[in-house]
Write a protein that holds these residues in place. Structure first.
Motif, PDB file in Angstrom:
ATOM      1  N   ASN A 123      19.262  77.059  57.133  1.00  0.00           N
ATOM      2  CA  ASN A 123      19.311  76.829  58.574  1.00  0.00           C
ATOM      3  C   ASN A 123      20.536  77.503  59.158  1.00  0.00           C
ATOM      4  O   ASN A 123      21.553  77.638  58.481  1.00  0.00           O
ATOM      5  N   ARG A 146      17.725  78.278  63.895  1.00  0.00           N
ATOM      6  CA  ARG A 146      16.719  79.014  63.139  1.00  0.00           C
ATOM      7  C   ARG A 146      16.625  78.460  61.728  1.00  0.00           C
ATOM      8  O   ARG A 146      17.553  77.873  61.198  1.00  0.00           O
ATOM      9  N   TYR A 147      15.458  78.654  61.168  1.00  0.00           N
ATOM     10  CA  TYR A 147      15.236  78.296  59.778  1.00  0.00           C
ATOM     11  C   TYR A 147      14.436  79.418  59.154  1.00  0.00           C
ATOM     12  O   TYR A 147      13.489  79.919  59.775  1.00  0.00           O
ATOM     13  N   ASP A 148      14.796  79.840  57.982  1.00  0.00           N
ATOM     14  CA  ASP A 148      14.013  80.899  57.361  1.00  0.00           C
ATOM     15  C   ASP A 148      14.016  80.736  55.855  1.00  0.00           C
ATOM     16  O   ASP A 148      14.874  80.062  55.291  1.00  0.00           O
ATOM     17  N   TYR A 149      13.025  81.310  55.220  1.00  0.00           N
ATOM     18  CA  TYR A 149      13.041  81.363  53.766  1.00  0.00           C
ATOM     19  C   TYR A 149      12.454  82.677  53.311  1.00  0.00           C
ATOM     20  O   TYR A 149      11.697  83.324  54.032  1.00  0.00           O
ATOM     21  N   GLU A 150      12.813  83.060  52.116  1.00  0.00           N
ATOM     22  CA  GLU A 150      12.217  84.250  51.534  1.00  0.00           C
ATOM     23  C   GLU A 150      12.104  84.061  50.039  1.00  0.00           C
ATOM     24  O   GLU A 150      12.913  83.377  49.423  1.00  0.00           O
ATOM     25  N   ARG A 183       8.452  86.508  53.457  1.00  0.00           N
ATOM     26  CA  ARG A 183       9.441  85.953  54.381  1.00  0.00           C
ATOM     27  C   ARG A 183       8.766  85.122  55.446  1.00  0.00           C
ATOM     28  O   ARG A 183       7.644  85.416  55.858  1.00  0.00           O
ATOM     29  N   LYS A 187      10.073  82.773  59.108  1.00  0.00           N
ATOM     30  CA  LYS A 187      11.191  82.194  59.853  1.00  0.00           C
ATOM     31  C   LYS A 187      10.747  81.630  61.182  1.00  0.00           C
ATOM     32  O   LYS A 187       9.650  81.940  61.673  1.00  0.00           O
ATOM     33  N   LYS A 201      12.606  80.551  65.109  1.00  0.00           N
ATOM     34  CA  LYS A 201      13.835  80.602  65.889  1.00  0.00           C
ATOM     35  C   LYS A 201      13.623  79.867  67.213  1.00  0.00           C
ATOM     36  O   LYS A 201      12.537  79.954  67.790  1.00  0.00           O
TER      37      LYS A 201
END
Lengths: 291, 782
Positions: free
Chosen positions: B336, B361-365, B379, B381, B383
């Motif tokens: 985050n 934002r939250y993202d993962y890969e 990926r 995400k 925002k």
């Protein structure tokens, strides 16, 4: 889906730093008895079989009770074939040994003269499956593998067809099917690589931990690819997800596995095309060439 | 729209006189206002009570530590109190507007239990606010935890009506709701995934946190967008008086927080970092394959705070956190980021305002290294960009008004996956992005009538717009996508509008007891595609669209609040009934990741929850802590699930008990313990089996017809601190904790396994996560 499996491996690894398992006693309720069908028609010429059994209590702990004396027919759109019950395997019904399927045809299984719910009236069950084609395999290679598990991965070179495809991958050693359980099948759809060349993607595995999968110099390893229907693909995915261990991290709520047999029966009748490619395990492959 | 017009008129009429700042219908009034702060750090105190002795009236500071009291001219005695601080008394001759900032000293006499500051403790009895729990960060720090990591979220899971989504998880369920129905705010910015390391740790570094407040039902009209709860977490501002620091070295992580003035009493900063070193332990692993793994997470909290003058201050907050797991074959990372810039401005001594610009934002890969046929990268995400304005009007001590608006732009990128390198088999696979604008306008008021009645009422108008470019798939009655509609850029192609009334009333029976009741409606427009109970980092948030109606909840609650033993003990009993419509569940075997037709996997229905919550709490003294008991029942009914019959919701745990205690043996030694018990989670088990291709497959019971074994656990800790001396600059304590002290094997999962030797035999096998886990942590501050 392979991508997800990778994720599960990584995370299972991090979770395995802690978790422990233990056998427990549970009381489970019973449910009513249902017909179970397992059977297939393929492009191979052989005696194809349909196995009929019934469901049991979960901790029944014996082989599933067979359904004998049924009338079992397969209609391939051209002709109706009558299957004969095996003398040695109760509940198994066989076609003649010269029978094979034709890609593009639709196969209908019809089962009669059974009374599973024991109400005195005979029931009838039907299932249909289309036989999808499958592309040939250019070649395969065996590669020694020594991380997380010890064994071999089977790399495959082939074209994926431009049509949507659903595959089952199996592996044989010296004409014995190694991947003989639901557990060991690898299924794959082509939504992430439709129409592409596979460039030697690892598609099946042999583990040194299982005696029947240990590879010696001179062994013939055969890779089998099946072109299946989307429905059968989903059946295997669902069945595997309910047979594999489930965790609160990744698994959704448990749910019954689909079936393509009508009349509240369980199981699947599948038609699919088959292709093979073989390689011989040489000295430079076995044990990574170190033996 | 007629309603906003009425609202505007009402606001103008009630607000206009405040700008004039002198007189209203009751005659002339003067205002005393200012900030209440901690004397040693300059940190504002949230919820400090200011009592006017002569009038038996008072107010509490808002989330920025600001208070304002408008009174007829006269001579008054004010008492300012805050739990854990010495009471402050002052006399004022109010014949003009006064600005009075007050600094409270931390109460070092606390142990002797001599100071009884009743007013501060009675504020919660009087206030028309219920289903709210506030936990002082000091008591959170004393709760024994897993691996000694002090954790805000694990602490709130010990409150009535709140349950962990699964053992050790950072996800929580409030009054039967789903974990995605909790709005988690860090300095006003939404935290979309509050967990680290599969949820075993939360993203909040306690050294950087000042205040935590959980609203379980009666969510104020200022906030919206989630159905079940609001967890309002506020970071420290940074010490305005002197440079100071705190930190710790623990079993799994180390922390360091530095804070101090840049310009004394004007500008301060705070930097807090935490990193785990689980991967260092991996180096000692026997298995060389594990040795090559990477496994860590870190958090970074940043804060800058500047006071321009009595009327203007600015806060800049940032949070960055990330988890990384990698081995030679695959890598996964997620995290985050939140940023908020806030400006507090006083239009007058009676009008407090805050303007915010927020980004989260939250993202993962995840992926595998380049060079092989199966090399890929995936990926995802999301925002958020928000602007927000909040105004507080302190009309009289009996009447305050709030008004504000927020607008958020959501950008969802649910996933794209692609092959890496020329030899990769995979084609690029991109799920189309979704865009949406979520707006909220609210007005709310708090009013007292006579000595006994307090009222809080508000109305929130929420609007949600899907904005192009976007692709919406159209589904038939069997949830099969038949075609799609493509919308162009900036096309507001779908709108939901809804009113969310919120109201609460309290009636003081006497000085120490009251009855309260509340009603609230909440609407939720963004949802999480997750059908596992514990949750994974692979979150896919998705907006309401023409296919997905907003979730709506109506909740009523009734409660009895009482202070006993000269306000030393707080008791509350609350009951609630909650009905949620368009509650989201998923079809059997749902495929929620990298699925273009994910909306076709949703099944919506109704959920109902009711419960009784009892809390006994003692906040100070040598022995402090609480006992909480919850009885609740939550069911769902969805046409396509469980043949349309109601089933127990995934987080339905009828009985839930938590006992949390802390005892100070001496000024240097204290011990803590907590014990939790709850009914096992509902679960679906097989009632039959069949054979297929050499395996035994299950035939299941109805959905959630069984329960896991009951859960219970005891955690203990003992701390030994440095000798308290008034002139001491360097303080430390050593904490030894044991998680699951009596080694209860709590089932995390139950699987049915086929015997390896005899494939006809099946047995049940449970997986449990944590045996007895000891941990040692050394904390310091200067």
């Amino acid at each position: 889906m392979k991508i997800l499996k990778t994720v599960v491996i990584i995370t299972a690894l991090s979770a395995s730093l802690w978790n422990c398992t233990e056998r427990i006693e549970l009381e489970l309720d019973s449910t009513y008895v249902r017909m179970v069908v397992e059977g297939s028609v393929t492009t191979d010429t052989m005696a194809h079989w349909v196995r009929l059994s019934v469901t049991s209590d979960y901790f029944y702990n014996q082989s599933a009770p067979a359904v004998t004396g049924a009338e079992v027919l397969i209609d391939d759109g051209d002709k109706i074939h009558v299957l004969m019950e095996s003398d040695t395997l109760p509940g198994w019904y066989l076609t003649s040994p010269d029978y094979h399927g034709v890609p593009g045809r639709t196969y209908t299984l019809n089962i009669r003269n059974v009374d599973i719910n024991q109400d005195g009236a005979m029931e009838e069950y039907n299932a249909t499956s289309r036989m999808n084609p499958v592309n040939p395999i250019d070649s395969i290679q065996l590669e020694y593998f020594n991380t997380f598990f010890t064994g071999y991965q089977v790399r495959v070179w082939a074209w994926d067809s431009p049509d949507p495809d659903w595959y089952v991958f199996k592996v044989w050693k010296n004409a014995v099917l190694i991947t003989d359980t639901l557990y060991e099948l690898i299924v794959q759809d082509d939504q992430f690589f439709n129409g592409n060349y596979t460039y030697g993607i690892p598609s099946q595995f042999l583990s040194d931990d299982k005696p029947e999968e240990v590879v010696n110099v001179g062994d013939t390893i055969t890779f089998e690819i099946n072109g299946i229907t989307e429905d059968y693909y989903n059946y295997i995915i669902e069945a595997q997800s309910q047979v594999f261990p489930q965790t609160p991290l990744f698994s959704g709520p448990p749910a019954n596995i689909r079936s393509n047999i009508d009349n509240d029966a369980i199981g699947f009748f599948a038609a699919y095309s088959v292709n093979y490619s073989s390689t011989i395990a040489t000295e430079d492959i076995v044990g990574g060439g170190k033996q | 729209m007629r309603i906003p017009l009425v609202l505007t008129l009402y606001l103008l009429l009630s607000i206009f006189p405040l700008f004039a700042d002198t007189e209203d219908e009751t005659g002339p009034r003067y205002t005393i206002s200012g900030y209440i702060k901690d004397a040693s750090t300059g940190e504002e105190l949230i919820g400090a009570a200011i009592m006017v002795q002569e009038l038996n009236r008072g107010t509490v500071t808002n989330v920025y530590g600001f208070y304002s009291l408008s009174l007829p001219p006269g001579f008054y005695h004010l008492r300012i109190s805050y739990v854990g601080y010495e009471m402050y008394e002052m006399a004022v001759n109010l014949n003009e507007n006064l600005t009075q900032n007050i600094e409270l000293k931390e109460d070092i006499q606390e142990l002797e239990e001599v100071t009884i500051h009743a007013e501060g403790k009675q504020a919660h009895i009087r206030k028309a606010e219920m289903s709210v729990n506030k936990l002082p960060i000091k008591s959170i720090r004393r709760i024994p935890t897993l691996m000694g990591e002090v954790d805000v979220i694990k602490a709130i899971q010990l409150l009535p009506g709140v349950q962990a989504s699964s053992e050790g998880a950072s996800g929580f369920s409030v009054r039967g709701g789903n974990p995605d129905q909790n709005l988690i705010l860090l300095d006003e910015a939404t935290v979309y995934n509050a967990s680290h390391l599969m949820g075993f740790f939360s993203v909040f570094n306690n050294d950087a946190i000042k205040d935590v407040k959980l609203y379980k039902g009666d969510i104020p009209a200022d906030y919206g967008g989630r159905l079940s709860s609001l967890l309002d977490v506020r970071m420290k501002e940074g010490n305005l008086k002197k440079f100071s620091g705190s930190g710790g070295i623990g079993t799994v992580s180390s922390r360091l927080t530095l804070e101090g003035p840049i310009i004394k009493d004007k500008t301060s900063f705070l930097v807090a970092g935490r990193r785990t070193y689980a991967d260092i332990f991996l180096l000692f692993a026997k298995d060389p394959d594990i040795r090559d793994n990477t496994l860590y997470f870190y958090d970074l909290n940043l804060k800058l705070n500047h006071i321009f003058n009595d009327k203007n201050r600015l806060f800049l907050s940032g949070y960055l956190g990330r988890d990384v797991y990698a081995n030679p074959f695959a890598k996964m990372a997620f995290g985050n980021q939140t940023y908020s810039l806030r400006w507090n401005h006083l239009f007058s001594t009676r009008i407090f305002s805050n303007f915010s610009v927020i980004h989260s934002r939250y993202d993962y890969e995840l992926g595998t290294p380049e060079g092989d046929a199966n090399a890929f990268r995936w990926r995802s995400k999301m925002k958020d960009y928000s602007v927000k304005a909040d105004l507080n009007f302190f009309i009289t001590p009996e009447h305050t008004l709030k008004f504000g608006l927020i607008s958020t732009f959501h950008d969802f990128e649910p996933g794209n996956a692609m092959g890496l390198g020329e030899q990769s088999l995979f084609t690029e696979f991109i799920l189309p992005s979704n865009y949406a604008v979520e707006n909220g306008v609210y007005v709310s008021a708090e009013q007292s009538f006579g000595e006994r009645w307090n009222l809080r009422y508000g109305l929130r108008l929420s609007m949600f717009h899907n904005v192009g470019p976007g692709t919406i798939y159209n589904y038939d009655d069997d949830y099969i996508a038949i075609d799609s509609t493509v919308y162009g850029k900036a096309d507001f192609y779908n709108t939901f509008v809804g009113l969310e009334p919120r109201a609460a009333v309290s009636f003081m029976i006497n000085d120490v007891s009251s009855i309260k009741s509340s009603y609230s409606r909440t609407r939720q427009y963004v949802h999480l595609a997750q059908n596992s109970t514990a949750g994974t980092p692979l979150d896919v948030w998705f907006p309401s669209t023409p296919n997905v109606n907003p979730q709506i909840s109506d909740q009523v609650a009734l409660g009895y609040f009482r202070n006993l033993f000269n306000n030393r003990l707080e008791v509350s009993v609350e009951t609630y009934y909650k009905k949620m419509s368009n509650a989201i569940d998923f079809k059997d075997h749902a495929n929620l990741l990298l699925n273009r037709y994910m909306e076709g996997e949703l099944r919506m229905g109704e959920a109902t929850s009711y419960g009784l919550e009892i809390l006994l709490r003692k906040n100070d003294g040598k022995l402090n802590g609480w006992i909480s008991y919850t009885y609740s029942k939550t069911t769902r009914e969805v046409a396509e699930i469980n043949n349309g019959n109601p089933y127990a919701a995934p987080y339905d745990r009828p009985h839930d008990i938590a006992i949390v205690g802390n005892y100070e043996i001496s000024r240097r030694i204290w011990v803590s313990a907590n014990w939790v018990y709850s009914t096992g989670l509902p679960v679906t088990f097989p009632t039959g089996r069949f054979e297929y291709m050499g395996n035994i497959a299950p035939v299941y019971s109805n959905r959630n017809a069984y329960r896991m074994p009951d859960y219970h656990r005891l955690d203990l800790s003992v701390s030994f601190g440095s000798k308290p001396k008034p002139d001491r600059k360097w303080h430390w304590d050593l904490n030894f904790s044991v998680y699951n002290a009596y080694g209860r094997k709590n089932a995390w999962a139950i699987n049915f396994v086929q015997d390896e030797n005899d494939p006809n035999i099946t047995y049940a096998e449970m997986t449990y996560l944590f045996p007895i886990i000891p941990a040692l942590t050394w904390n310091f501050r200067f």
